[in-house]
Write an enzyme that holds these catalytic residues in place. Structure first.
Site, mmCIF file in Angstrom:
data_model
loop_
_atom_site.group_PDB
_atom_site.id
_atom_site.type_symbol
_atom_site.label_atom_id
_atom_site.label_comp_id
_atom_site.label_asym_id
_atom_site.label_seq_id
_atom_site.Cartn_x
_atom_site.Cartn_y
_atom_site.Cartn_z
ATOM 1 N N SER A 1 -1.201 -2.174 29.604
ATOM 2 C CA SER A 1 -0.675 -2.452 28.262
ATOM 3 C C SER A 1 0.662 -1.758 28.102
ATOM 4 C CB SER A 1 -1.655 -1.927 27.199
ATOM 5 O OG SER A 1 -1.010 -1.852 25.941
ATOM 6 N N TYR B 1 -7.412 4.261 23.810
ATOM 7 C CA TYR B 1 -7.014 2.984 24.429
ATOM 8 C C TYR B 1 -5.783 3.181 25.319
ATOM 9 C CZ TYR B 1 -5.265 -1.796 24.877
ATOM 10 O OH TYR B 1 -4.785 -2.988 25.386
HETATM 11 N N1 LIG Z 1 -3.773 -8.972 23.030
HETATM 12 C C1 LIG Z 1 -2.956 -7.932 23.143
HETATM 13 O O1 LIG Z 1 -2.151 -7.632 22.252
HETATM 14 C C2 LIG Z 1 -2.995 -7.086 24.383
HETATM 15 C C3 LIG Z 1 -1.909 -6.244 24.643
HETATM 16 C C4 LIG Z 1 -1.938 -5.441 25.785
HETATM 17 C C5 LIG Z 1 -3.019 -5.513 26.641
HETATM 18 N N2 LIG Z 1 -4.052 -6.343 26.367
HETATM 19 C C6 LIG Z 1 -5.180 -6.359 27.291
HETATM 20 O O2 LIG Z 1 -5.456 -7.687 27.665
HETATM 21 C C7 LIG Z 1 -6.850 -7.833 27.930
HETATM 22 C C8 LIG Z 1 -7.425 -8.987 27.129
HETATM 23 O O3 LIG Z 1 -7.239 -8.735 25.755
HETATM 24 P P1 LIG Z 1 -7.450 -9.864 24.635
HETATM 25 O O4 LIG Z 1 -6.417 -9.624 23.605
HETATM 26 O O5 LIG Z 1 -7.571 -11.201 25.270
HETATM 27 O O6 LIG Z 1 -8.861 -9.417 24.036
HETATM 28 P P2 LIG Z 1 -10.052 -10.287 23.424
HETATM 29 O O7 LIG Z 1 -10.804 -9.341 22.550
HETATM 30 O O8 LIG Z 1 -9.566 -11.576 22.832
HETATM 31 O O9 LIG Z 1 -10.931 -10.644 24.709
HETATM 32 C C9 LIG Z 1 -11.590 -9.653 25.426
HETATM 33 C C10 LIG Z 1 -12.731 -10.269 26.200
HETATM 34 O O10 LIG Z 1 -13.387 -9.204 26.915
HETATM 35 C C11 LIG Z 1 -14.785 -9.313 26.746
HETATM 36 N N3 LIG Z 1 -15.418 -7.990 26.859
HETATM 37 C C12 LIG Z 1 -15.259 -6.925 26.034
HETATM 38 N N4 LIG Z 1 -16.032 -5.910 26.445
HETATM 39 C C13 LIG Z 1 -16.695 -6.342 27.543
HETATM 40 C C14 LIG Z 1 -17.648 -5.752 28.402
HETATM 41 N N5 LIG Z 1 -18.094 -4.482 28.222
HETATM 42 N N6 LIG Z 1 -18.117 -6.468 29.453
HETATM 43 C C15 LIG Z 1 -17.696 -7.746 29.645
HETATM 44 N N7 LIG Z 1 -16.797 -8.364 28.860
HETATM 45 C C16 LIG Z 1 -16.312 -7.664 27.817
HETATM 46 C C17 LIG Z 1 -14.955 -9.907 25.348
HETATM 47 O O11 LIG Z 1 -16.243 -10.521 25.196
HETATM 48 C C18 LIG Z 1 -13.790 -10.893 25.282
HETATM 49 O O12 LIG Z 1 -14.136 -12.164 25.787
HETATM 50 C C19 LIG Z 1 -7.476 -6.467 27.619
HETATM 51 O O13 LIG Z 1 -7.556 -5.718 28.804
HETATM 52 C C20 LIG Z 1 -6.470 -5.837 26.680
HETATM 53 O O14 LIG Z 1 -6.533 -4.420 26.694
HETATM 54 C C21 LIG Z 1 -4.067 -7.117 25.251
#
Ligand SMILES: NC(=O)c1ccc[n+]([C@@H]2O[C@H](COP(=O)([O-])OP(=O)(O)OC[C@H]3O[C@@H](n4cnc5c(N)ncnc54)[C@H](O)[C@@H]3O)[C@@H](O)[C@H]2O)c1
Length: 252
Positions: free
Chosen positions: A143, A156
């Site tokens: 991130s 986080y």
């Molecule tokens: N969206 C953002 O702004 C952003 C920014 C930087 C990094 N990220 C990273 O990108 C990745 C995806 O984020 P997103 O925004 O799509 O999130 P999201 O919440 O839309 O999706 C996350 C997915 O992970 C699954 N999940 C959560 N805990 C779990 C577990 N213990 N076991 C199995 N599955 C699990 C959830 O069911 C969900 O389908 C993450 O690693 C997040 O940290 C996101």
């Protein structure tokens, strides 16, 4: 179709960025294993409509026995794993605020899902990649918060800093096996999780936009090209790197 004949296992691909990655890699020709604690089967059903094989496996990435079972189930169906995207995270539903208020329980959950989960999947999948003898691609989700030092979610940001360090060190261990390990560091992106939690709040988005060279909101589609590239042969000589894909906010 640069990933034809490959199989990708993507954690957290039930929705959000993981689902977007799964669809893009499917369009590149890869078969997909959706590993998620929720919506895995429904996501796989959607992905199959793109003309590839896809299977959903239900898993909590922080549980060692569940990870072993999920990888075994995925392998039984697909027979191989060439690409692993460690994308599942405790993210959208975390509490924000001063570091003193996080608490040991939420801190521990954060490390277990985001860091231990990534470790468990690498440990379960790498032996199979080695056995196949054709190398492999591991992509970890970091991130931009870890590159910039963002306040208000210390657990986080710490977990994502760990992912960057993990990526570098594991890359050194797996180079001899022709397995690359890289990370993607997005900015705040309008994923399902962010939208469900009201992250499209105009004030918050405005702050993010102003940090960027390209001053607009980030969408899941902005990230899929980087994942496709890192999963492909074009990235064969690139490892241990963290690619910031955030419109030019963090510049590393
Ligand atoms: N969206 C953002 O702004 C952003 C920014 C930087 C990094 N990220 C990273 O990108 C990745 C995806 O984020 P997103 O925004 O799509 O999130 P999201 O919440 O839309 O999706 C996350 C997915 O992970 C699954 N999940 C959560 N805990 C779990 C577990 N213990 N076991 C199995 N599955 C699990 C959830 O069911 C969900 O389908 C993450 O690693 C997040 O940290 C996101």
């Amino acid at each position: 179709m640069r990933l034809k004949g490959k199989t990708a296992l993507i954690t957290g691909a039930g929705q959000g960025l993981g689902f977007a990655f799964a669809n893009r890699l499917a369009d590149d020709g890869a078969d997909i294993i959706v590993a998620d604690i929720a919506k895995a089967d429904a996501a796989a059903e959607q992905i199959r409509k793109r003309g590839v094989r896809a299977v959903g496996v239900s898993v909590d990435v922080s549980k060692q026995d569940e990870v072993a079972r999920a990888v075994a189930e995925g392998l039984k169906e697909m027979g191989r794993i060439d690409i692993l995207i460690n994308n599942a995270a405790f993210f959208a539903t975390m509490t924000h605020g001063p570091f003193e208020n996080i608490g040991v329980e939420e801190w521990t959950r954060m490390m277990n899902v985001n860091v231990l989960g990534t470790y468990l999947f690498c440990r379960a999948v790498v032996p199979q990649m080695r056995k196949q003898g054709t190398g492999g691609r591991i992509i970890n989700m970091a991130s931009g918060t870890a590159l910039k030092g963002v306040p208000g979610s210390l657990h986080y940001v710490t977990s994502k800093g760990a992912i960057i360090a993990f990526t570098r060190s594991l890359a050194r261990e797996l180079g001899k096996d022709n397995i690359t390990v890289n990370a993607i560091a997005p900015g705040l992106t309008l994923s399902d999780g962010v939208i469900q939690r009201g992250g499209q709040n105009e004030e918050r988005l405005g702050v993010q936009r102003r940090t960027r060279a390209i001053q607009r909101d980030e969408k899941p589609e902005d990230l899929i090209g980087a994942a496709s590239f890192l999963a492909s042969d074009d990235a064969a000589f690139m490892t241990g790197q963290t690619l910031a894909v955030d419109g030019g906010s963090a510049m590393i």
